[in-house]
Design a protein around this motif. Structure first.
Motif, PDB file in Angstrom:
ATOM      1  N   UNK A 341       0.835  -1.206   0.000  1.00 51.37           N
ATOM      2  CA  UNK A 341       0.000   0.000   0.000  1.00 51.37           C
ATOM      3  C   UNK A 341       0.866   1.251   0.000  1.00 51.37           C
ATOM      4  N   UNK A 342       1.870   1.280   0.865  1.00 48.79           N
ATOM      5  CA  UNK A 342       2.787   2.424   0.925  1.00 48.79           C
ATOM      6  C   UNK A 342       3.496   2.622  -0.412  1.00 48.79           C
ATOM      7  N   UNK A 343       3.945   1.532  -1.021  1.00 45.69           N
ATOM      8  CA  UNK A 343       4.708   1.612  -2.270  1.00 45.69           C
ATOM      9  C   UNK A 343       3.863   2.162  -3.416  1.00 45.69           C
ATOM     10  N   UNK A 344       2.633   1.668  -3.534  1.00 46.56           N
ATOM     11  CA  UNK A 344       1.752   2.146  -4.608  1.00 46.56           C
ATOM     12  C   UNK A 344       1.452   3.635  -4.418  1.00 46.56           C
ATOM     13  N   UNK A 345       1.130   4.020  -3.189  1.00 41.47           N
ATOM     14  CA  UNK A 345       0.838   5.425  -2.907  1.00 41.47           C
ATOM     15  C   UNK A 345       2.063   6.306  -3.178  1.00 41.47           C
ATOM     16  N   UNK A 346       3.253   5.811  -2.813  1.00 39.48           N
ATOM     17  CA  UNK A 346       4.481   6.586  -3.020  1.00 39.48           C
ATOM     18  C   UNK A 346       4.766   6.784  -4.503  1.00 39.48           C
ATOM     19  N   UNK A 347       4.601   5.735  -5.289  1.00 40.69           N
ATOM     20  CA  UNK A 347       4.842   5.839  -6.731  1.00 40.69           C
ATOM     21  C   UNK A 347       3.872   6.837  -7.365  1.00 40.69           C
ATOM     22  N   UNK A 348       2.610   6.747  -6.976  1.00 41.47           N
ATOM     23  CA  UNK A 348       1.611   7.666  -7.515  1.00 41.47           C
ATOM     24  C   UNK A 348       1.896   9.102  -7.075  1.00 41.47           C
TER      25      UNK A 348
END
Length: 440
Positions: A341-348
């Motif tokens: 979840x953190x990774x997807x949000x960070x990339x976006x």
């Protein structure tokens, strides 16, 4: 294949926002329709799903976000924020101006949205720095760190509140856990981070025309106790419900605390109190109080629409059964849903700039993981919130607000602001993972 539809949708979202500079609300609505149609929904069904998502999201969040904006505006217009700041500075003294500034920003940051907090507190930063004889960024960076951390982790701010609705998380628990995680994030990214810079690196010139704050007199400002209790009233009411639920769940007073601890009710009560403490009791007419209310609502309108569009995208993912597909993929996976979840949000966040869009889009994509993995909804909210405020650069409005208010070059802004928010993001993720060991 559902995963392909998501990738295409996110890629198109990035193109629409980054290349064509399309407003996030319109971009999210278009992408929701595209993903729905790619997954076999008819255009009519896809639009019905969008309408359903818009309605349900606005229905659950409108009062929280608008009441939160009104409370912050009333605190600003009454001088309550200035009272809290000046009192803490007087108590802690010039030698501890960083601590006083961080406490001020943390307390007021619960009620003030990030942009509002900057406008309210930056003039005070200039005043504090000049009075204490310290570089402006020595005080300014910790203040900004506190404001952006509260913005990313703590309801009733729009991002964490909206994400909580996607994950069906308990707002009260999210608030308490968010504050717990925010404390080390603010300390590390604020006071400790400034120690890595030389004194001359923290010296900046105050932009001309910016240092003309509204200076409230002693008589104009509400008292310190009034200011701080009113600003923290939502936290007090929501936390009281959580505490009673934990220690006295079968008590006869539980229904009462369930009512006043409901975020909508807590903020409504707080706003009604603020009408008196920040308005009528200060000699203002009801017309003046209502003017502050109208300005607050108009200022939050676009943010509310973007959040609603994120809810529409989430609903399309559910109605097209992409959520079940993601759930099936994750069954048996060893990858932590919190990290994902953190990774997807960070990339976006890095790609589109908007923390709200990043957090809401990531939440919509990974929402099925809660049922599939048993992850804590509240920690999932905070993981998404942490990811959504990571490395901010030139595509983020916050980057430019910080740059212009402190009169910095782009290079200086990258070295201070961009690194600072990344530290907050990483510390936030670490805090989420540590809490998961105890409550996950």
């Amino acid at each position: 294949m559902p995963i392909v539809s998501i990738i295409i949708g996110v890629a198109l979202l990035l193109v629409l926002m980054m290349v064509f500079k399309l407003n996030a609300f319109i971009a999210l609505i278009l992408i929701a329709l595209v993903v729905g149609i790619l997954e076999g929904m008819s255009p009519v069904d896809a639009m019905a799903s969008v309408q359903s998502g818009l309605g349900s999201t606005l229905g659950s969040l409108t009062m929280i976000i608008i009441f939160g904006a009104i409370l912050g505006k009333l605190m600003t217009d009454s001088g309550g924020a200035q009272r809290i700041a000046t009192t803490l500075i007087r108590v802690f003294g010039k030698d501890r101006v960083q601590l006083a500034a961080v406490l001020t920003a943390s307390v007021t940051g619960i009620a003030l949205f990030f942009e509002t907090g900057v406008v309210v507190l930056i003039p005070l930063v200039f005043t504090i720095a000049a009075a204490a004889g310290v570089p402006i960024l020595y005080v300014g960076m910790p203040v900004i760190a506190a404001l952006i951390t509260m913005h990313g982790f703590v309801p009733p701010h729009p991002g964490p509140t909206a994400i909580a609705s996607v994950f069906d998380a308990n707002i009260g628990q999210t608030l308490i856990l968010g504050i717990i995680i925010a404390i080390p994030a603010i300390i590390i990214a604020g006071p400790l981070f400034t120690k890595l810079f030389k004194k001359e690196d923290l010296e900046v010139e105050i932009p001309k025309g910016l240092f003309n704050p509204k200076e409230f007199t002693e008589e104009e400002m509400p008292g310190f106790a009034t200011s701080i209790i009113t600003s923290l009233m939502p936290v007090i009411l929501i936390a009281s419900q959580v505490i009673v639920e934990i220690f006295w769940p079968e008590s006869s007073v539980m229904p009462f605390f369930d009512f006043i601890g409901n975020p909508n009710v807590a903020l409504l009560i707080s706003v009604l109190i603020a009408f008196f403490t920040f308005g009528l009791n200060r000699g203002k007419k009801m017309e003046d109080v209502m003017k502050s209310l109208a300005e607050a609502v108009s200022g939050i309108a676009l943010i509310l629409l973007i959040i609603a569009a994120g809810g529409a995208f989430k609903q399309v993912l559910i109605d097209s059964h992409i959520d079940q597909y993601i759930s099936d993929i994750m069954i048996g996976s060893t990858l932590s849903p919190l990290i994902l979840t953190w990774l997807i949000a960070a990339i976006l966040r890095v790609a589109v700039g908007s923390a709200t869009v990043a957090g809401m889009t990531a939440a919509g994509i990974v929402a099925p993981l809660i049922a599939a993995t048993g992850a804590s909804p509240e920690l999932m909210v905070l993981a998404a919130g942490a990811g959504s405020i990571t490395f901010s650069h030139v595509n983020d409005a916050g980057f430019w607000i910080y740059k212009e208010y402190f009169n910095l070059t782009i290079g200086q802004t990258l070295k201070t602001w961009s690194v600072m928010v990344t530290i907050i993001s990483v510390v936030g993720l670490a805090g989420v993972l540590i809490l998961d060991l105890f409550i996950g």
